[in-house]
Design a protein around this motif. Structure first.
Motif, PDB file in Angstrom:
ATOM      1  N   LEU A 237      -9.052  -7.826 -11.031  1.00  0.00           N
ATOM      2  CA  LEU A 237      -7.984  -7.081 -10.355  1.00  0.00           C
ATOM      3  C   LEU A 237      -7.113  -8.043  -9.543  1.00  0.00           C
ATOM      4  O   LEU A 237      -5.886  -8.020  -9.622  1.00  0.00           O
ATOM      5  N   VAL A 238      -7.769  -8.904  -8.788  1.00  0.00           N
ATOM      6  CA  VAL A 238      -7.039  -9.872  -7.972  1.00  0.00           C
ATOM      7  C   VAL A 238      -6.192 -10.772  -8.854  1.00  0.00           C
ATOM      8  O   VAL A 238      -5.020 -11.040  -8.561  1.00  0.00           O
ATOM      9  N   ARG A 239      -6.768 -11.222  -9.967  1.00  0.00           N
ATOM     10  CA  ARG A 239      -6.023 -12.116 -10.867  1.00  0.00           C
ATOM     11  C   ARG A 239      -4.781 -11.401 -11.421  1.00  0.00           C
ATOM     12  O   ARG A 239      -3.699 -11.954 -11.476  1.00  0.00           O
ATOM     13  N   GLU A 240      -4.978 -10.159 -11.793  1.00  0.00           N
ATOM     14  CA  GLU A 240      -3.838  -9.389 -12.333  1.00  0.00           C
ATOM     15  C   GLU A 240      -2.753  -9.202 -11.261  1.00  0.00           C
ATOM     16  O   GLU A 240      -1.567  -9.302 -11.553  1.00  0.00           O
ATOM     17  N   LEU A 241      -3.198  -8.912 -10.042  1.00  0.00           N
ATOM     18  CA  LEU A 241      -2.225  -8.737  -8.947  1.00  0.00           C
ATOM     19  C   LEU A 241      -1.494 -10.044  -8.682  1.00  0.00           C
ATOM     20  O   LEU A 241      -0.278 -10.063  -8.472  1.00  0.00           O
ATOM     21  N   GLN A 242      -2.221 -11.150  -8.729  1.00  0.00           N
ATOM     22  CA  GLN A 242      -1.600 -12.455  -8.497  1.00  0.00           C
ATOM     23  C   GLN A 242      -0.566 -12.767  -9.568  1.00  0.00           C
ATOM     24  O   GLN A 242       0.461 -13.377  -9.310  1.00  0.00           O
ATOM     25  N   ARG A 243      -0.853 -12.326 -10.770  1.00  0.00           N
ATOM     26  CA  ARG A 243       0.096 -12.543 -11.859  1.00  0.00           C
ATOM     27  C   ARG A 243       1.425 -11.829 -11.556  1.00  0.00           C
ATOM     28  O   ARG A 243       2.489 -12.291 -11.931  1.00  0.00           O
ATOM     29  N   ILE A 244       1.325 -10.691 -10.876  1.00  0.00           N
ATOM     30  CA  ILE A 244       2.547  -9.916 -10.583  1.00  0.00           C
ATOM     31  C   ILE A 244       3.328 -10.513  -9.411  1.00  0.00           C
ATOM     32  O   ILE A 244       4.538 -10.708  -9.494  1.00  0.00           O
ATOM     33  N   VAL A 245       2.649 -10.820  -8.315  1.00  0.00           N
ATOM     34  CA  VAL A 245       3.368 -11.210  -7.086  1.00  0.00           C
ATOM     35  C   VAL A 245       3.225 -12.685  -6.719  1.00  0.00           C
ATOM     36  O   VAL A 245       3.862 -13.152  -5.769  1.00  0.00           O
ATOM     37  N   GLY A 246       2.415 -13.420  -7.421  1.00  0.00           N
ATOM     38  CA  GLY A 246       2.194 -14.824  -7.061  1.00  0.00           C
ATOM     39  C   GLY A 246       0.898 -14.955  -6.279  1.00  0.00           C
ATOM     40  O   GLY A 246       0.462 -14.014  -5.603  1.00  0.00           O
ATOM     41  N   LYS A 247       0.319 -16.132  -6.393  1.00  0.00           N
ATOM     42  CA  LYS A 247      -1.029 -16.352  -5.882  1.00  0.00           C
ATOM     43  C   LYS A 247      -1.152 -16.100  -4.376  1.00  0.00           C
ATOM     44  O   LYS A 247      -2.109 -15.487  -3.909  1.00  0.00           O
ATOM     45  N   GLY A 248      -0.155 -16.574  -3.631  1.00  0.00           N
ATOM     46  CA  GLY A 248      -0.244 -16.480  -2.173  1.00  0.00           C
ATOM     47  C   GLY A 248      -0.024 -15.078  -1.630  1.00  0.00           C
ATOM     48  O   GLY A 248      -0.198 -14.843  -0.432  1.00  0.00           O
ATOM     49  N   MET A 249       0.369 -14.167  -2.477  1.00  0.00           N
ATOM     50  CA  MET A 249       0.760 -12.848  -1.998  1.00  0.00           C
ATOM     51  C   MET A 249      -0.312 -11.778  -2.220  1.00  0.00           C
ATOM     52  O   MET A 249      -0.024 -10.590  -2.224  1.00  0.00           O
TER      53      MET A 249
ATOM     54  N   PRO B 267     -10.255  -2.548   2.352  1.00  0.00           N
ATOM     55  CA  PRO B 267      -9.705  -2.586   1.004  1.00  0.00           C
ATOM     56  C   PRO B 267     -10.328  -3.724   0.193  1.00  0.00           C
ATOM     57  O   PRO B 267     -10.916  -4.640   0.773  1.00  0.00           O
ATOM     58  N   SER B 268     -10.194  -3.659  -1.131  1.00  0.00           N
ATOM     59  CA  SER B 268     -10.656  -4.765  -1.980  1.00  0.00           C
ATOM     60  C   SER B 268      -9.660  -5.898  -1.955  1.00  0.00           C
ATOM     61  O   SER B 268     -10.020  -7.065  -2.105  1.00  0.00           O
ATOM     62  N   ALA B 269      -8.387  -5.529  -1.808  1.00  0.00           N
ATOM     63  CA  ALA B 269      -7.333  -6.548  -1.796  1.00  0.00           C
ATOM     64  C   ALA B 269      -6.104  -5.962  -1.123  1.00  0.00           C
ATOM     65  O   ALA B 269      -5.916  -4.749  -1.100  1.00  0.00           O
ATOM     66  N   VAL B 270      -5.293  -6.853  -0.560  1.00  0.00           N
ATOM     67  CA  VAL B 270      -3.998  -6.440  -0.015  1.00  0.00           C
ATOM     68  C   VAL B 270      -2.935  -7.227  -0.774  1.00  0.00           C
ATOM     69  O   VAL B 270      -3.039  -8.442  -0.909  1.00  0.00           O
ATOM     70  N   VAL B 271      -1.951  -6.514  -1.274  1.00  0.00           N
ATOM     71  CA  VAL B 271      -0.935  -7.176  -2.097  1.00  0.00           C
ATOM     72  C   VAL B 271       0.426  -6.993  -1.445  1.00  0.00           C
ATOM     73  O   VAL B 271       0.718  -5.935  -0.883  1.00  0.00           O
ATOM     74  N   PHE B 272       1.242  -8.044  -1.503  1.00  0.00           N
ATOM     75  CA  PHE B 272       2.534  -8.066  -0.804  1.00  0.00           C
ATOM     76  C   PHE B 272       3.688  -8.168  -1.810  1.00  0.00           C
ATOM     77  O   PHE B 272       4.128  -9.270  -2.126  1.00  0.00           O
ATOM     78  N   PRO B 273       4.200  -7.047  -2.291  1.00  0.00           N
ATOM     79  CA  PRO B 273       5.310  -7.087  -3.249  1.00  0.00           C
ATOM     80  C   PRO B 273       6.616  -7.507  -2.561  1.00  0.00           C
ATOM     81  O   PRO B 273       6.748  -7.344  -1.349  1.00  0.00           O
ATOM     82  N   SER B 274       7.551  -8.025  -3.350  1.00  0.00           N
ATOM     83  CA  SER B 274       8.853  -8.394  -2.771  1.00  0.00           C
ATOM     84  C   SER B 274       9.992  -7.627  -3.419  1.00  0.00           C
ATOM     85  O   SER B 274      11.149  -7.808  -3.077  1.00  0.00           O
ATOM     86  N   SER B 275       9.687  -6.753  -4.384  1.00  0.00           N
ATOM     87  CA  SER B 275      10.757  -5.995  -5.036  1.00  0.00           C
ATOM     88  C   SER B 275      10.210  -4.679  -5.577  1.00  0.00           C
ATOM     89  O   SER B 275       8.991  -4.509  -5.686  1.00  0.00           O
TER      90      SER B 275
END
Lengths: 480, 439
Positions: free
Chosen positions: A6-18, A40-48
């Motif tokens: 899940l984390v890897r997939e999220l990183q693919r979308i927003v970039g590793k640091g996000m 939470p399992s992860a926090v993701v920071f979208p930019s768009s």
């Protein structure tokens, strides 16, 4: 899907640091301004919007719960991942995309800090009216989710009155616009249905808000009363004269003591209540209204009325009120803030009852509240390190809410139901009422992926925290 | 499809005989020339619930009705089985002046509500069309706003709680009686202006405000629309801007006068209104008004009533269009529409609210005068589309209505609106075919 993937997939979308996923880092996102917790399992920071759409589509596909999050200043657990899953933190999307002076509207991203909008539009003579006390930190997106109010909503209304349109990402990742840049187009009021849905219907990615012209003149008055009942009587008399001030705020003896201890503001230590009144409008009107307000306060027993028209001076009068909650730290390590509302005319009796509850449980309760619209904020002062204290405090909170309901009031005026008050919903609503609300939620989010475990009593209990469980014990818990 | 006989037998089991209209009376309840199979006039909310539950279970179509004043609004009914007349339900008003709130039953007339509030020195700043003869429920279900919405907003900004009987017959409430409330989802919002397609409004709580010290009207005459619009624009941008501002054109025909009258309503404290009057009159004179007058009292009330009733106060098959757009584009929209009307010689009246971005056109003449290509509605809609405005045909003859969607293009929100209808009224019991996108 396991967490690693899940984390890897999220990183693919927003970039590793996000993407935040290390357990230590996640602790910061375990809570908001309320007493609840949820990791939470992860926090993701979208930019768009596209990022959000991809994130949501991924989580939906994998059956992962999603909790949208703004600044995390909420007071009912709205931004907590009650059932785990991912938090979608909107704080990187904080641009003002457009200010349309002719139409008095702005298009903003949800992560924009509330106060930054009014600051940015001040030069054009416009401001954004909803002003929650946390406006220096809270975000417009969070305000939309909670339908936030603030001291000035007595006159200007709450967030829902100022949102014209929303760009929203639905559960399957679809991006839709609700509403137009103006009201009146025929059709169901989808914007009205969405605002205040506490993150359960979708993720807001753009907000079209209404701006108001800065008033020509503003006058703030601070009246000091020996007794709370006198201040309450002054509130009634002010409304009775036909005036609707822009704000009408009250602090009780304990709050005044806290503010004085923490901020040395110069309030008389023996004051029983302080009333803050603000009027705005055309210069001549404001001067007249101010004289009336002052007259009423003196007549009802105010021993002192301070007034200010200049922004800096007015800010000084407000600072005690705005810093009141923080000042309570001077009296106790923790406070538990209740957000009940009562019909304004029932305030005196309800405040007396709050005093009785305080004596009964043996914890002090400070009152700082929006007197004009009947929105109480009793703060139960306690120390959570003491065994049993939290449970007893929550029980007192429940008693206060029941008192509010008994006189025709309700559970929350501006903080939302969230995790904190969901078990109390049956005090207000029947099973059928709640089912109708669920049906409305189904329109936008039929799979229940957004912010599960909020607003509605009962339901799935995985990931439930001990604090909710305590509230549940206190609540009536009749609805499943 | 339910037969008339079955329907009557069922109604007879649900209602007292005098709560069912006789055959002879049915034509009085026709909508767009369509006579319903039956008309129910229940006395209690429970009867409304039982009737709706039965209707949903058995697939009858039900058309809610208040006073019946605005039944022309909406598409031709698709399943006109039962007209459900709601103004026989109990009237009740619970006004708490100190709380600035009122809880009122839907069958209560708007006039009763107005009088109760005035007696206590308060009012509901809402001026929908034909207010003096309508029910509160009807006003909320149609949610057509009048000139006052410029500064006071619409019912959307005033309703704080609502009780509704759903299509399943179950009564539910949302909101409450307090002015600030985020407990539960704001379901009341979706019923406002929904034309009863999601449920029948039974009761509502509203915010009210104290009566103003002063309520004065300034009128000004212009021979030129551009001058009237730019004078209005200047007034709206000033700090002493009016609480309502409308520009009326009694006829598009230049020879017949072609004058434009600007109406500005100034509401507030005495000193502020005095300044507004001074600012307005000097601004209007400088802006080229040929005449400026002051109106007060009954005379002013009558003027605003007729502006609020615009297009609804004529008998017969008058055509009434409402166009809405960004307020900054109102001038452009009005000019283009007046231009088309003059070129094509439509007999048209206009009422424009440049501050609220709403324009109404009313025509008592032919929809297709001496021409075969296109109609007034088509022409006005073309103009509307050019400035991203919506265009609703609020009222027209059954003949015209048969050939058009009165609501126009509902936009991309329609998919969610259909889902909302599906959730709230899965059998499409309520007002089928009468709302946006054929809902």
């Amino acid at each position: 899907m396991n967490k690693k993937r899940l984390v890897r997939e999220l990183q693919r979308i927003v970039g590793k640091g996000m993407v935040i996923h290390h357990p230590d880092d996640l602790l910061v996102y375990e809570y908001d301004g309320s007493v609840d917790r949820g990791l939470p399992s992860a926090v993701v920071f979208p930019s768009s919007t596209e990022d959000v759409s991809h994130i949501v589509a991924l989580a939906h596909r994998e059956g992962v719960p999603m909790t949208p999050r703004g600044a995390g200043t909420g007071l009912s657990g709205g931004a907590i991942a009650a059932e785990g899953g991912i938090e979608i933190a909107m704080t990187r999307m904080r641009s003002i995309l457009e200010v349309d002076v002719a139409n008095r509207t702005a298009v903003v991203e949800p992560g924009l800090v509330n106060l930054d909008l009014s600051t940015a539009t001040a030069a054009q003579g416009l401001f954004y009216a909803p002003d929650p006390s946390s406006q220096r930190a809270c975000t417009i997106g969070g305000n939309v989710a909670e339908n936030s109010g603030g001291p000035h909503c007595l006159r200007y209304g709450t967030t829902t009155d100022h949102v014209l349109a929303l760009e929203v990402v639905l559960e399957d990742g679809a991006v839709v616009w609700l509403g137009d840049g103006f009201r009146g187009r025929p059709g169901y009021d989808l914007v009205g249905a969405f605002v205040g849905s506490e993150g359960m219907m979708g993720v807001v990615t753009k907000v079209v808000v209404r701006l108001l012209p800065t008033p020509e003149s503003v006058r703030t008055m601070l009246a000091v009363f020996p007794e709370m009942d006198q201040a309450s009587a002054a509130v009634s008399s002010i409304i009775g004269t036909g005036l609707v001030p822009t704000a009408l705020e009250m602090m009780d003896r304990l709050t005044i003591k806290a503010v004085e201890t923490a901020m040395r503001f110069g309030y008389p230590q023996d004051a029983g209540a302080i009333l803050l009144v603000e009027v705005d409008g055309l210069t001549g009107d404001v001067e007249e209204a101010a004289i009336e307000v002052e007259g009423v306060c003196v007549q009802e027993g105010a021993r002192e009325v301070r007034a200010a028209s200049e922004a800096v001076e007015r800010e000084r009068l407000w600072s005690g009120r705005k810093g009141a909650l923080g000042s309570l730290g001077a009296l106790a390590p923790n406070y538990y803030l209740v957000d009940g509302v009562v019909p304004r005319t029932r305030l005196p009796e309800v405040l007396r009852r709050v005093g009785e509850i305080s004596s009964d449980i043996g914890f002090p309760i400070a009152n700082v509240f929006h007197a004009g619209d009947g929105n109480l904020h009793p703060c139960v002062l306690f120390d959570e390190r003491q065994p049993e204290h939290t449970a007893r405090v929550l029980e007192a909170g429940g008693e206060i809410l029941k008192t509010c309901v008994d006189v025709g009031g309700t559970l929350t005026g501006e903080h939302g139901v969230g995790m904190e008050k969901k078990e109390y919903m049956p005090l207000i609503f029947t099973n059928a009422d709640l089912q109708a609300m669920v049906r409305l939620k189904q329109v936008f989010a039929p799979w229940g992926r957004f912010n599960p475990g909020k607003v509605f009593p009962g339901g799935p209990s995985c990931g439930e925290t001990f604090q909710s469980a305590a509230i549940r014990k206190a609540g009536p818990g009749a609805w499943v | 499809m339910v037969t008339t006989d079955t329907l009557r037998a069922r109604l007879a089991s649900l209602l007292y005989p005098d709560s069912i209209a006789s055959d002879a009376d049915l034509p009085d309840y026709a909508i767009d020339g369509v006579i319903p199979k039956a008309v129910a006039l229940p006395d209690t909310v429970e009867e409304v619930g039982e009737l709706l539950a039965r209707a949903s279970a058995e697939g009858w179509g039900v058309i809610p009705r208040g006073s019946g004043s605005l039944m022309a609004l909406g598409g031709v009914p698709e399943r006109p089985d039962v007209v459900l007349v709601l103004n026989g339900l109990p009237h009740s008003i619970d006004h708490v002046p100190g709380d600035l709130t009122v809880t009122v039953s839907a069958a209560t007339t708007f006039e009763e509500l107005r009088e109760t509030l005035i007696d206590a020195g308060q009012w509901l700043p809402l001026d929908p069309p034909l207010a003096s003869r309508r029910t509160v429920g009807g006003v909320l279900a149609t949610n057509l706003a009048g000139p006052l919405s410029l500064s006071y907003g619409t019912a959307r900004d005033m309703v704080i709680g609502m009780r509704v009987v759903g299509a399943n017959g179950v009564s539910t409430m949302s909101g409450g009686r307090v002015v600030k409330n985020v407990t539960g989802f704001d379901l009341g919002k979706v019923h406002l202006g929904a034309l009863g397609t999601l449920g029948v409004i039974i009761e509502a709580s509203l915010k009210v405000v104290p009566l103003p010290q002063k309520d004065t009207t300034v009128t000004a005459t212009f021979v030129d629309l551009t001058a009237a619009m730019s004078a209005a624009r200047k007034m709206l941008e000033g700090s002493a801007s009016p609480q309502a501002l409308e520009i009326a054109m009694p006829s598009a025909d230049k020879e017949a006068g072609g004058v434009f009258t600007l109406y500005a309503r100034l509401i507030g404290r005495s000193s502020g209104v005095a300044r507004q009057i001074a600012d307005c009159t000097s601004g209007l004179r400088q802006g080229g008004a040929t005449r400026v007058d002051l109106l007060e009292g009954d005379e002013a009330s009558a003027v605003w009533r007729s502006l609020a009733d615009f297009g609804w106060d004529t008998d017969g098959d008058g055509l009434l269009l409402r166009l809405g757009c960004l307020r900054s584009r109102t001038d452009e929209l009005a000019a283009a529409a007046v231009d088309v009307a003059r070129r094509r010689e439509y007999e048209l009246r206009m009422l424009a609210g440049p501050g609220r971005g709403v324009i109404r056109f009313s025509s008592t003449g032919s929809d297709r005068p001496g021409s075969t290509d296109g109609t007034l509605v088509d022409d006005v809609r073309r103009v509307a589309a050019s400035v991203d405005a919506y265009a609703v045909v609020e009222r027209c003859s059954a003949q015209i209505k048969a050939g058009l969607d009165v609501w126009g293009n509902p936009g991309q929100g329609i998919a969610l609106m259909r889902r909302l209808k599906e959730q709230m009224d899965p059998q499409h019991t309520l007002n089928r075919g009468r709302f946006v996108g054929g809902i």
